[in-house]
Motif scaffolding. Structure first.
Motif, mmCIF file in Angstrom:
data_model
loop_
_atom_site.group_PDB
_atom_site.id
_atom_site.type_symbol
_atom_site.label_atom_id
_atom_site.label_comp_id
_atom_site.label_asym_id
_atom_site.label_seq_id
_atom_site.Cartn_x
_atom_site.Cartn_y
_atom_site.Cartn_z
ATOM 1 N N LEU A 101 0.823 -1.200 0.000
ATOM 2 C CA LEU A 101 0.000 0.000 0.000
ATOM 3 C C LEU A 101 0.862 1.256 0.000
ATOM 4 N N GLY A 102 0.679 2.102 -1.013
ATOM 5 C CA GLY A 102 1.387 3.377 -1.087
ATOM 6 C C GLY A 102 2.812 3.273 -1.590
ATOM 7 N N SER A 103 3.288 2.062 -1.908
ATOM 8 C CA SER A 103 4.669 1.903 -2.329
ATOM 9 C C SER A 103 4.856 2.336 -3.775
ATOM 10 N N SER A 104 5.991 2.974 -4.014
ATOM 11 C CA SER A 104 6.331 3.415 -5.361
ATOM 12 C C SER A 104 7.264 2.399 -6.004
ATOM 13 N N THR A 105 7.151 2.233 -7.320
ATOM 14 C CA THR A 105 8.040 1.324 -8.041
ATOM 15 C C THR A 105 9.292 2.036 -8.538
ATOM 16 N N HIS A 106 9.417 3.308 -8.186
ATOM 17 C CA HIS A 106 10.616 4.057 -8.590
ATOM 18 C C HIS A 106 11.833 3.504 -7.847
ATOM 19 N N ASN A 107 12.852 3.087 -8.603
ATOM 20 C CA ASN A 107 14.049 2.537 -7.977
ATOM 21 C C ASN A 107 15.062 3.631 -7.679
ATOM 22 N N SER A 108 15.541 3.643 -6.442
ATOM 23 C CA SER A 108 16.578 4.608 -6.048
ATOM 24 C C SER A 108 17.727 3.892 -5.341
ATOM 25 N N PHE A 109 17.815 2.585 -5.541
ATOM 26 C CA PHE A 109 18.841 1.766 -4.881
ATOM 27 C C PHE A 109 20.018 1.556 -5.817
ATOM 28 N N PRO A 110 21.251 1.797 -5.337
ATOM 29 C CA PRO A 110 21.662 2.405 -4.052
ATOM 30 C C PRO A 110 21.888 3.907 -4.222
ATOM 31 N N SER A 111 22.169 4.573 -3.126
ATOM 32 C CA SER A 111 22.369 6.023 -3.153
ATOM 33 C C SER A 111 23.772 6.373 -3.639
ATOM 34 N N GLY A 112 23.831 7.136 -4.727
ATOM 35 C CA GLY A 112 25.120 7.592 -5.230
ATOM 36 C C GLY A 112 25.772 8.604 -4.313
ATOM 37 N N HIS A 113 24.971 9.495 -3.730
ATOM 38 C CA HIS A 113 25.519 10.503 -2.821
ATOM 39 C C HIS A 113 26.200 9.849 -1.619
ATOM 40 N N VAL A 114 25.536 8.871 -1.034
ATOM 41 C CA VAL A 114 26.090 8.211 0.146
ATOM 42 C C VAL A 114 27.304 7.366 -0.245
ATOM 43 N N ALA A 115 27.241 6.737 -1.401
ATOM 44 C CA ALA A 115 28.376 5.930 -1.857
ATOM 45 C C ALA A 115 29.614 6.790 -2.046
ATOM 46 N N VAL A 116 29.449 7.954 -2.675
ATOM 47 C CA VAL A 116 30.590 8.846 -2.901
ATOM 48 C C VAL A 116 31.103 9.411 -1.581
ATOM 49 N N ALA A 117 30.195 9.798 -0.691
ATOM 50 C CA ALA A 117 30.613 10.325 0.609
ATOM 51 C C ALA A 117 31.422 9.286 1.374
ATOM 52 N N THR A 118 30.953 8.042 1.354
ATOM 53 C CA THR A 118 31.679 6.961 2.026
ATOM 54 C C THR A 118 33.005 6.685 1.329
ATOM 55 N N ALA A 119 32.999 6.713 0.002
ATOM 56 C CA ALA A 119 34.221 6.452 -0.758
ATOM 57 C C ALA A 119 35.290 7.503 -0.472
#
Length: 222
Positions: free
Chosen positions: A130-148
Motif C-alpha cells: 500500500l502506497g509503495s512506489s516502483t521508482h528505484n533509487s537503490f543504491p544512493s550515489g551521494h552516500v556511496a561517494v561520501a563513504t568512498a
C-alpha cells in the motif's frame, strides 16, 4: 628492524590482503541481501515506506520538516563537482605511492559508476504494498561517494592520523545520508546500499598494496 621482522613482513601483507578480500566478499553479500530484502520483498518495501512516507505516496518527495532547507544546503555543497574534485585531489596528494593514488581515484569513481549501473539494472517490482512506489533509487550515489571519499583517506593516511579524519568524516557521511532522506531522494535501504558499494571497492583496493609488496621483497633480497 631485525632480520626476522623483515622476513615476516610479506606474510603479514598477504594475510592482510586475504582479510580485505574476505571483507569485500562479505560487503558484496550484504549488498545483495539488502537489495533482495528491501527492494524485492513486500516487508522490505513496507519498512522503507514507513520511514519515508511522503516519497512512497508519490505526492511529494520532500519531507515537511524544519530540516528540509539545511538538508538541501548540505546536498548542494556536496553535489558540487568542484568541491568533490578538490577533496579527491587532496587525498591523491597525500598518497605516498602510485598505487594509493590510483586506488583513491578508483574507489571514488568506481562508486559513482557502480551505483549508476545498479540503478539501471535493479528493478523495484510492484508487490502490492500500500502506497509503495516502483521508482528505484537503490543504491544512493551521494552516500556511496561520501563513504568512498572517507575511505579514500583511510587508504592514504598513516594509522596515527587516520582516526582524526575517520571520526568527523563518519559524522559527515551520516549528515549527507540523513539529508537525502529528508529531501526525499532516497530510502533507508538506498543509504545502506551506498555505504556497502563503497566498502566493497575500498576492501578490494586495500587488498592489493602492490608497491608495499615490491618494497618488502627488495628489502628482503638485500
Amino acid at each position: 628492524m631485525t632480520q626476522n621482522s623483515v622476513l615476516d613482513r610479506p606474510s603479514v601483507v598477504r594475510r592482510d590482503g586475504r582479510r580485505f578480500l574476505v571483507a569485500a566478499f562479505a560487503c558484496l553479500l550484504a549488498l545483495g541481501l539488502t537489495c533482495v530484502v528491501f527492494v524485492w520483498t513486500p516487508g522490505g518495501q513496507a519498512f522503507d515506506g514507513a520511514l519515508l512516507p511522503m516519497s512512497e505516496r508519490g505526492a511529494s518527495y520532500e519531507q515537511d520538516s524544519a530540516l528540509l532547507e539545511p538538508a538541501k544546503a548540505v546536498l548542494s555543497v556536496f553535489g558540487d563537482r568542484m568541491v568533490l574534485a578538490v577533496v579527491v585531489l587532496v587525498a591523491v596528494l597525500l598518497s605516498r605511492r602510485l598505487w594509493t593514488a590510483v586506488a583513491v581515484v578508483g574507489v571514488v569513481v568506481g562508486s559513482v559508476v557502480v551505483t549508476r549501473v545498479l540503478k539501471e539494472v535493479v528493478v523495484r517490482p510492484d508487490l502490492g504494498v500500500l502506497g509503495s512506489s516502483t521508482h528505484n533509487s537503490f543504491p544512493s550515489g551521494h552516500v556511496a561517494v561520501a563513504t568512498a571519499l572517507l575511505l579514500a583517506f583511510a587508504l592514504v593516511l598513516p594509522p596515527v592520523a587516520r582516526w582524526w579524519v575517520l571520526l568527523p568524516g563518519s559524522v559527515a557521511v551520516v549528515v549527507v545520508a540523513a539529508s537525502t532522506m529528508v529531501t526525499g531522494w532516497h530510502r533507508l535501504s538506498d543509504l545502506v546500499g551506498g555505504v556497502l558499494v563503497a566498502a566493497v571497492l575500498y576492501c578490494l583496493a586495500a587488498a592489493a598494496p602492490a608497491d608495499d609488496r615490491v618494497a618488502v621483497r627488495r628489502r628482503v633480497r638485500r
